[in-house]
Design a protein around this motif. Sequence first.
Motif, PDB file in Angstrom:
ATOM      1  N   PRO A  62       2.808  37.780 -20.797  1.00  0.00           N
ATOM      2  CA  PRO A  62       2.304  36.817 -21.778  1.00  0.00           C
ATOM      3  C   PRO A  62       1.298  35.865 -21.119  1.00  0.00           C
ATOM      4  CG  PRO A  62       4.708  36.860 -21.756  1.00  0.00           C
ATOM      5  CD  PRO A  62       4.233  37.610 -20.557  1.00  0.00           C
ATOM      6  N   HIS A  63       0.126  35.733 -21.703  1.00  0.00           N
ATOM      7  CA  HIS A  63      -0.938  34.925 -21.119  1.00  0.00           C
ATOM      8  C   HIS A  63      -0.525  33.467 -20.911  1.00  0.00           C
ATOM      9  CE1 HIS A  63      -4.105  37.974 -22.757  1.00  0.00           C
ATOM     10  NE2 HIS A  63      -3.400  38.455 -21.757  1.00  0.00           N
ATOM     11  N   ASP A  64       0.181  32.883 -21.885  1.00  0.00           N
ATOM     12  CA  ASP A  64       0.556  31.471 -21.755  1.00  0.00           C
ATOM     13  C   ASP A  64       1.512  31.244 -20.588  1.00  0.00           C
ATOM     14  OD1 ASP A  64       2.517  32.875 -23.165  1.00  0.00           O
ATOM     15  OD2 ASP A  64       3.038  31.196 -24.453  1.00  0.00           O
ATOM     16  N   ILE A  65       2.443  32.163 -20.364  1.00  0.00           N
ATOM     17  CA  ILE A  65       3.382  32.026 -19.244  1.00  0.00           C
ATOM     18  C   ILE A  65       2.652  32.231 -17.921  1.00  0.00           C
ATOM     19  CG2 ILE A  65       5.424  33.017 -18.138  1.00  0.00           C
ATOM     20  CD1 ILE A  65       6.517  33.581 -20.946  1.00  0.00           C
ATOM     21  N   LEU A  66       1.719  33.177 -17.889  1.00  0.00           N
ATOM     22  CA  LEU A  66       0.941  33.412 -16.672  1.00  0.00           C
ATOM     23  C   LEU A  66       0.156  32.164 -16.283  1.00  0.00           C
ATOM     24  CD1 LEU A  66      -0.242  35.100 -14.409  1.00  0.00           C
ATOM     25  CD2 LEU A  66      -1.862  36.045 -16.056  1.00  0.00           C
ATOM     26  N   VAL A  67      -0.530  31.555 -17.229  1.00  0.00           N
ATOM     27  CA  VAL A  67      -1.304  30.340 -16.934  1.00  0.00           C
ATOM     28  C   VAL A  67      -0.376  29.213 -16.494  1.00  0.00           C
ATOM     29  CG1 VAL A  67      -2.812  28.572 -17.940  1.00  0.00           C
ATOM     30  CG2 VAL A  67      -3.250  30.992 -18.404  1.00  0.00           C
ATOM     31  N   SER A  68       0.791  29.108 -17.113  1.00  0.00           N
ATOM     32  CA  SER A  68       1.778  28.110 -16.711  1.00  0.00           C
ATOM     33  C   SER A  68       2.229  28.347 -15.263  1.00  0.00           C
ATOM     34  CB  SER A  68       2.983  28.165 -17.652  1.00  0.00           C
ATOM     35  OG  SER A  68       3.992  27.301 -17.238  1.00  0.00           O
ATOM     36  N   ASN A  69       2.421  29.612 -14.874  1.00  0.00           N
ATOM     37  CA  ASN A  69       2.784  29.934 -13.490  1.00  0.00           C
ATOM     38  C   ASN A  69       1.676  29.547 -12.525  1.00  0.00           C
ATOM     39  OD1 ASN A  69       5.251  30.938 -14.250  1.00  0.00           O
ATOM     40  ND2 ASN A  69       4.811  33.064 -13.747  1.00  0.00           N
ATOM     41  N   LEU A  70       0.423  29.748 -12.925  1.00  0.00           N
ATOM     42  CA  LEU A  70      -0.699  29.347 -12.073  1.00  0.00           C
ATOM     43  C   LEU A  70      -0.649  27.845 -11.812  1.00  0.00           C
ATOM     44  CD1 LEU A  70      -3.577  31.407 -13.709  1.00  0.00           C
ATOM     45  CD2 LEU A  70      -2.612  31.774 -11.435  1.00  0.00           C
ATOM     46  N   ARG A  81      -8.499  27.403 -15.958  1.00  0.00           N
ATOM     47  CA  ARG A  81      -9.386  27.582 -17.123  1.00  0.00           C
ATOM     48  C   ARG A  81     -10.164  28.890 -17.005  1.00  0.00           C
ATOM     49  NH1 ARG A  81      -9.938  22.186 -16.343  1.00  0.00           N
ATOM     50  NH2 ARG A  81     -11.902  22.400 -15.214  1.00  0.00           N
ATOM     51  N   TRP A  82     -10.636  29.188 -15.792  1.00  0.00           N
ATOM     52  CA  TRP A  82     -11.386  30.417 -15.560  1.00  0.00           C
ATOM     53  C   TRP A  82     -10.520  31.631 -15.876  1.00  0.00           C
ATOM     54  CZ3 TRP A  82     -11.081  34.150 -11.436  1.00  0.00           C
ATOM     55  CH2 TRP A  82     -12.170  35.024 -11.394  1.00  0.00           C
ATOM     56  N   ILE A  83      -9.262  31.620 -15.414  1.00  0.00           N
ATOM     57  CA  ILE A  83      -8.334  32.727 -15.686  1.00  0.00           C
ATOM     58  C   ILE A  83      -8.041  32.812 -17.177  1.00  0.00           C
ATOM     59  CG2 ILE A  83      -5.982  33.601 -15.309  1.00  0.00           C
ATOM     60  CD1 ILE A  83      -7.852  33.961 -12.898  1.00  0.00           C
ATOM     61  N   ARG A  84      -7.817  31.666 -17.819  1.00  0.00           N
ATOM     62  CA  ARG A  84      -7.549  31.676 -19.267  1.00  0.00           C
ATOM     63  C   ARG A  84      -8.735  32.303 -20.011  1.00  0.00           C
ATOM     64  NH1 ARG A  84      -3.816  28.996 -22.140  1.00  0.00           N
ATOM     65  NH2 ARG A  84      -3.496  27.367 -20.592  1.00  0.00           N
ATOM     66  N   ASN A  85      -9.959  31.951 -19.633  1.00  0.00           N
ATOM     67  CA  ASN A  85     -11.142  32.533 -20.264  1.00  0.00           C
ATOM     68  C   ASN A  85     -11.226  34.036 -20.002  1.00  0.00           C
ATOM     69  OD1 ASN A  85     -12.031  30.159 -21.402  1.00  0.00           O
ATOM     70  ND2 ASN A  85     -13.312  29.633 -19.658  1.00  0.00           N
ATOM     71  N   VAL A 106      -5.514  39.864 -28.389  1.00  0.00           N
ATOM     72  CA  VAL A 106      -4.595  40.332 -27.346  1.00  0.00           C
ATOM     73  C   VAL A 106      -4.036  39.084 -26.666  1.00  0.00           C
ATOM     74  CG1 VAL A 106      -4.407  41.607 -25.185  1.00  0.00           C
ATOM     75  CG2 VAL A 106      -5.899  42.451 -27.004  1.00  0.00           C
ATOM     76  N   THR A 107      -2.720  38.887 -26.749  1.00  0.00           N
ATOM     77  CA  THR A 107      -2.089  37.677 -26.192  1.00  0.00           C
ATOM     78  C   THR A 107      -1.236  37.963 -24.964  1.00  0.00           C
ATOM     79  OG1 THR A 107      -0.216  37.923 -27.697  1.00  0.00           O
ATOM     80  CG2 THR A 107      -2.054  36.533 -28.443  1.00  0.00           C
ATOM     81  N   SER A 108      -1.212  39.220 -24.555  1.00  0.00           N
ATOM     82  CA  SER A 108      -0.458  39.553 -23.350  1.00  0.00           C
ATOM     83  C   SER A 108      -1.163  40.688 -22.620  1.00  0.00           C
ATOM     84  CB  SER A 108       0.980  39.957 -23.692  1.00  0.00           C
ATOM     85  OG  SER A 108       0.988  41.155 -24.436  1.00  0.00           O
ATOM     86  N   GLY A 109      -0.825  40.818 -21.350  1.00  0.00           N
ATOM     87  CA  GLY A 109      -1.358  41.905 -20.548  1.00  0.00           C
ATOM     88  C   GLY A 109      -2.266  41.410 -19.440  1.00  0.00           C
ATOM     89  N   ALA A 110      -2.124  42.030 -18.290  1.00  0.00           N
ATOM     90  CA  ALA A 110      -3.010  41.804 -17.153  1.00  0.00           C
ATOM     91  C   ALA A 110      -3.727  43.120 -16.903  1.00  0.00           C
ATOM     92  CB  ALA A 110      -2.217  41.384 -15.921  1.00  0.00           C
ATOM     93  N   ALA A 119      -3.527  40.726  -8.998  1.00  0.00           N
ATOM     94  CA  ALA A 119      -3.123  39.426  -8.433  1.00  0.00           C
ATOM     95  C   ALA A 119      -2.382  38.610  -9.482  1.00  0.00           C
ATOM     96  CB  ALA A 119      -4.338  38.668  -7.920  1.00  0.00           C
ATOM     97  N   MET A 120      -2.875  38.613 -10.721  1.00  0.00           N
ATOM     98  CA  MET A 120      -2.221  37.859 -11.796  1.00  0.00           C
ATOM     99  C   MET A 120      -0.822  38.406 -12.062  1.00  0.00           C
ATOM    100  SD  MET A 120      -4.196  35.435 -12.662  1.00  0.00           S
ATOM    101  CE  MET A 120      -4.547  35.411 -10.915  1.00  0.00           C
ATOM    102  N   PHE A 121      -0.671  39.731 -12.033  1.00  0.00           N
ATOM    103  CA  PHE A 121       0.648  40.318 -12.243  1.00  0.00           C
ATOM    104  C   PHE A 121       1.601  39.900 -11.136  1.00  0.00           C
ATOM    105  CE2 PHE A 121       3.904  43.546 -11.839  1.00  0.00           C
ATOM    106  CZ  PHE A 121       4.404  43.564 -13.122  1.00  0.00           C
ATOM    107  N   SER A 122       1.114  39.911  -9.901  1.00  0.00           N
ATOM    108  CA  SER A 122       1.949  39.502  -8.770  1.00  0.00           C
ATOM    109  C   SER A 122       2.397  38.053  -8.902  1.00  0.00           C
ATOM    110  CB  SER A 122       1.200  39.700  -7.449  1.00  0.00           C
ATOM    111  OG  SER A 122       0.981  41.074  -7.222  1.00  0.00           O
ATOM    112  N   ILE A 123       1.513  37.189  -9.391  1.00  0.00           N
ATOM    113  CA  ILE A 123       1.891  35.790  -9.626  1.00  0.00           C
ATOM    114  C   ILE A 123       2.932  35.706 -10.733  1.00  0.00           C
ATOM    115  CG2 ILE A 123       1.049  33.568 -10.510  1.00  0.00           C
ATOM    116  CD1 ILE A 123      -1.603  34.203  -9.007  1.00  0.00           C
ATOM    117  N   PHE A 124       2.739  36.495 -11.787  1.00  0.00           N
ATOM    118  CA  PHE A 124       3.666  36.482 -12.921  1.00  0.00           C
ATOM    119  C   PHE A 124       5.082  36.855 -12.498  1.00  0.00           C
ATOM    120  CE2 PHE A 124       5.679  38.709 -16.520  1.00  0.00           C
ATOM    121  CZ  PHE A 124       5.799  37.634 -17.382  1.00  0.00           C
ATOM    122  N   VAL A 125       5.219  37.885 -11.660  1.00  0.00           N
ATOM    123  CA  VAL A 125       6.555  38.333 -11.239  1.00  0.00           C
ATOM    124  C   VAL A 125       7.006  37.669  -9.947  1.00  0.00           C
ATOM    125  CG1 VAL A 125       6.373  40.555 -12.420  1.00  0.00           C
ATOM    126  CG2 VAL A 125       5.717  40.386 -10.006  1.00  0.00           C
TER     127      VAL A 125
END
Length: 165
Positions: A62-70, A81-85, A106-110, A119-125
Amino acid sequence: METMLRHMENEVVIGDSQCGFTKGKSCLTNLVAFHNRVTALAGKGRATDIYQDLSKAFDAVPHDILVSNLEKHGFDGWTTRWIRNWLDGRTQTAAVNDSVSKWRPVTSGARQESLLGTAMFSIFVGDMDSGIECTLSKFAEDTKLCGAVNMLEGRDAIQRDLGGL
């Protein structure tokens, strides 16, 4: 991208259980370490259970959770902001036979095919290990959970870990 990867390394954003996309680790080091753990348990006569794989893992971020993890890991406002864009603004549709759905955001997926996506997936997990009692071993999206189950406590622990994951 280099600055981001350096921040991930310096701030230990990716835990020890992750071998995928991690400097100095490989699929082989992941398998050998996990094999050694299972062999050690079996050598002590302990039964083990192993569960693995998160289905469509890259697609389920989920994009919102990923940005929150960042943000939680100290990435600055410009980077988040760059990642969110990078994540936002994509749409998709589905076609079955002659029927086509409306375009939806699309609200989810790396994006698995890109270095940034991995890299984003690794941060997410990255914090998946938190609270896990058994052995967790990750290589990119492939996740293995191992625990001794010859006693009720071991079975309960692996069940709690599965529920938590």
